[in-house]
Design a protein around this motif. Structure first.
Motif, mmCIF file in Angstrom:
data_model
loop_
_atom_site.group_PDB
_atom_site.id
_atom_site.type_symbol
_atom_site.label_atom_id
_atom_site.label_comp_id
_atom_site.label_asym_id
_atom_site.label_seq_id
_atom_site.Cartn_x
_atom_site.Cartn_y
_atom_site.Cartn_z
ATOM 1 N N GLN A 277 11.222 10.646 -44.368
ATOM 2 C CA GLN A 277 10.393 9.742 -45.169
ATOM 3 C C GLN A 277 9.262 10.464 -45.895
ATOM 4 O OE1 GLN A 277 9.356 5.848 -43.567
ATOM 5 N NE2 GLN A 277 7.212 6.192 -44.088
ATOM 6 N N LYS A 278 9.167 10.167 -47.195
ATOM 7 C CA LYS A 278 8.027 10.579 -48.021
ATOM 8 C C LYS A 278 7.461 9.317 -48.649
ATOM 9 C CE LYS A 278 10.113 15.057 -49.138
ATOM 10 N NZ LYS A 278 10.614 15.924 -50.235
ATOM 11 N N GLU A 279 6.150 9.205 -48.666
ATOM 12 C CA GLU A 279 5.561 7.974 -49.185
ATOM 13 C C GLU A 279 4.424 8.252 -50.155
ATOM 14 O OE1 GLU A 279 3.891 9.476 -45.682
ATOM 15 O OE2 GLU A 279 5.535 8.042 -45.375
ATOM 16 N N ARG A 280 4.187 7.275 -51.004
ATOM 17 C CA ARG A 280 3.068 7.340 -51.962
ATOM 18 C C ARG A 280 2.517 5.939 -52.165
ATOM 19 N NH1 ARG A 280 2.879 7.080 -57.687
ATOM 20 N NH2 ARG A 280 5.173 7.159 -57.787
ATOM 21 N N SER A 281 1.218 5.782 -51.919
ATOM 22 C CA SER A 281 0.573 4.471 -52.072
ATOM 23 C C SER A 281 0.270 4.207 -53.540
ATOM 24 C CB SER A 281 -0.734 4.425 -51.270
ATOM 25 O OG SER A 281 -0.472 4.572 -49.882
ATOM 26 N N LEU A 282 0.483 2.959 -53.979
ATOM 27 C CA LEU A 282 0.204 2.548 -55.348
ATOM 28 C C LEU A 282 -1.122 1.808 -55.414
ATOM 29 C CD1 LEU A 282 3.761 1.330 -56.413
ATOM 30 C CD2 LEU A 282 2.727 3.605 -56.685
ATOM 31 N N ASP A 283 -1.637 1.655 -56.618
ATOM 32 C CA ASP A 283 -2.958 1.034 -56.797
ATOM 33 C C ASP A 283 -3.010 -0.406 -56.302
ATOM 34 O OD1 ASP A 283 -3.870 3.371 -57.898
ATOM 35 O OD2 ASP A 283 -3.516 2.749 -59.982
ATOM 36 N N ASP A 284 -1.883 -1.104 -56.361
ATOM 37 C CA ASP A 284 -1.863 -2.511 -55.936
ATOM 38 C C ASP A 284 -1.687 -2.663 -54.421
ATOM 39 O OD1 ASP A 284 0.744 -1.762 -55.616
ATOM 40 O OD2 ASP A 284 1.615 -3.335 -56.878
ATOM 41 N N GLY A 285 -1.669 -1.526 -53.706
ATOM 42 C CA GLY A 285 -1.542 -1.584 -52.249
ATOM 43 C C GLY A 285 -0.113 -1.479 -51.744
ATOM 44 N N SER A 286 0.852 -1.556 -52.637
ATOM 45 C CA SER A 286 2.256 -1.402 -52.225
ATOM 46 C C SER A 286 2.551 0.076 -51.941
ATOM 47 C CB SER A 286 3.198 -1.952 -53.285
ATOM 48 O OG SER A 286 2.995 -1.283 -54.528
ATOM 49 N N LEU A 287 3.738 0.337 -51.420
ATOM 50 C CA LEU A 287 4.062 1.683 -50.975
ATOM 51 C C LEU A 287 5.438 2.090 -51.473
ATOM 52 C CD1 LEU A 287 2.965 3.961 -48.984
ATOM 53 C CD2 LEU A 287 4.500 2.926 -47.281
ATOM 54 N N LEU A 288 5.505 3.261 -52.112
ATOM 55 C CA LEU A 288 6.786 3.828 -52.501
ATOM 56 C C LEU A 288 7.259 4.782 -51.417
ATOM 57 C CD1 LEU A 288 6.357 4.665 -56.304
ATOM 58 C CD2 LEU A 288 7.608 2.758 -55.286
ATOM 59 N N VAL A 289 8.513 4.641 -51.035
ATOM 60 C CA VAL A 289 9.081 5.453 -49.949
ATOM 61 C C VAL A 289 10.392 6.072 -50.415
ATOM 62 C CG1 VAL A 289 10.172 5.348 -47.675
ATOM 63 C CG2 VAL A 289 7.991 4.202 -48.057
ATOM 64 N N GLU A 290 10.574 7.343 -50.072
ATOM 65 C CA GLU A 290 11.840 8.022 -50.328
ATOM 66 C C GLU A 290 12.449 8.479 -49.013
ATOM 67 O OE1 GLU A 290 12.347 10.956 -53.360
ATOM 68 O OE2 GLU A 290 10.595 10.223 -54.484
ATOM 69 N N LEU A 291 13.765 8.278 -48.882
ATOM 70 C CA LEU A 291 14.502 8.694 -47.694
ATOM 71 C C LEU A 291 15.718 9.496 -48.127
ATOM 72 C CD1 LEU A 291 14.707 5.225 -45.871
ATOM 73 C CD2 LEU A 291 12.953 6.969 -45.500
#
Length: 334
Positions: A277-291
């Motif tokens: 898992q790699k993640e990146r937080s967005l400005d709106d509080g949501s989270l992008l995740v790569e697997l």
């Protein structure tokens, strides 16, 4: 061969025999059953029925076993007057608690070694378990399926793996009306989602087979078959790019991109879905995740378990698969 001075193994075997209502056990039958398992465990067998008789007395007077003698003709057999009694349900004494603590200390030395990640969980449970025996039993509980079918096979399978014994396994798939028998060289036990699975080698297909323990009807040791050692399969690598158990042959990992809602993002950050898992937080509080994982049934189920809090962004083929599953589910409510 180790000696048999420790009677606890014999207590367990005798208890199992007496609890078996399908057949009768007298001293001779108990002696045979005990020695068969002792030899299988690499322990020196006992030579006298007197030892068995002493063990029965110990169970009765030290562990309050409700043992009664049943006379059938000229033979005397042993039964429990209380069918709910089990030696394994007895509380630990202080000496046994200390032994468990020592075991936890020894096992902890393996923490961090590749392939021994489970040691941390085991040692934690041992430490908590020893406290539980001497303290408040309501302090902690674990997520386990008490009524899981086939859980009685886990011990014999584990023992066969350690002792390198070939197993004859009677297996029946959920949707099949017929039972099938496999002669398996067992290599690995795996728990996932409170279910247990055995992975073993089948010589006639020259590959692994995965069997759910809850679908096993019978397990027997094959005594006249030589065990084939595992020199091909590294189970750390095998499960590295996998969520769950099932792995289609020749299917490669894919890069899955997910977007989690603000409400779910902290849960994903504190309990990652997968080691890749790699993640990146967005400005709106949501989270992008790569697997980087192999697509399978368990991955689909995991994604669907997040309901409206996740969106599959890529790849398109996997996104379409999730859309298909959601559409099918939605049609059942229309």
């Amino acid at each position: 061969m180790p000696d048999n001075k420790k009677p606890s193994i014999r207590y367990i075997i005798i208890d199992r025999c007496i609890r078996n209502t399908a057949r009768d056990y007298g001293l001779s039958e108990l002696l045979a059953a005990v020695n068969e398992e002792l030899i299988d465990r690499g322990v020196e067998p006992i030579k006298s029925r007197t030892t068995i008789y002493t063990d029965i007395n110990d169970l009765e007077f030290q562990f309050n076993a409700p043992i009664e003698k049943v006379q059938k003709g000229n033979r005397t057999y042993f039964k429990y007057s209380d069918p709910n009694y089990s030696y394994g349900n007895q509380p630990l004494n202080q000496e046994e608690i200390e032994h468990l603590r020592d075991a936890a200390n020894i096992l902890s030395k393996f923490s961090g070694v590749p392939g021994f990640d489970w040691i941390h969980d085991i040692t934690s449970k041992l430490e908590i378990g020893t406290f539980k025996e001497s303290g408040d039993p309501n302090v902690i509980s674990f997520d386990s399926s008490e009524f899981l079918k086939g859980k009685n096979f886990i011990g014999p399978i584990f023992h066969a793996i350690v002792k390198k014994k070939v197993l004859k396994i009677s297996y029946q798939k959920f949707k099949s009306s017929k039972e099938k028998t496999h002669q398996v060289h067992p290599y690995h036990l795996k728990e996932y989602d409170s279910r247990w699975y055995i992975l073993g080698y089948l010589p006639h297909i020259d590959d692994l087979i995965t069997l759910g323990v809850d679908r096993i009807n019978k397990v027997e040791v094959v005594k006249n078959d030589s065990f084939i050692d595992n020199e091909r399969f590294d189970f750390v690598d095998y499960f590295e790019d996998l969520i769950g158990i099932w792995k289609e042959k020749d299917v490669k990992p894919i890069n899955v991109k997910l977007k989690f809602s603000k409400k779910m993002s902290d849960y994903i950050l504190t309990k990652p879905i997968h080691g890749s898992q790699k993640e990146r937080s967005l400005d709106d509080g949501s989270l992008l995740v790569e697997l980087e994982v192999i697509p399978n049934y368990e991955l689909e189920n995991l994604i669907l378990s997040f309901h409206s809090h996740v969106e599959v962004l890529e790849p398109e083929s996997f996104r379409n698969r999730i859309i298909e599953l959601i559409t099918d589910a939605k049609s059942k409510y229309e």
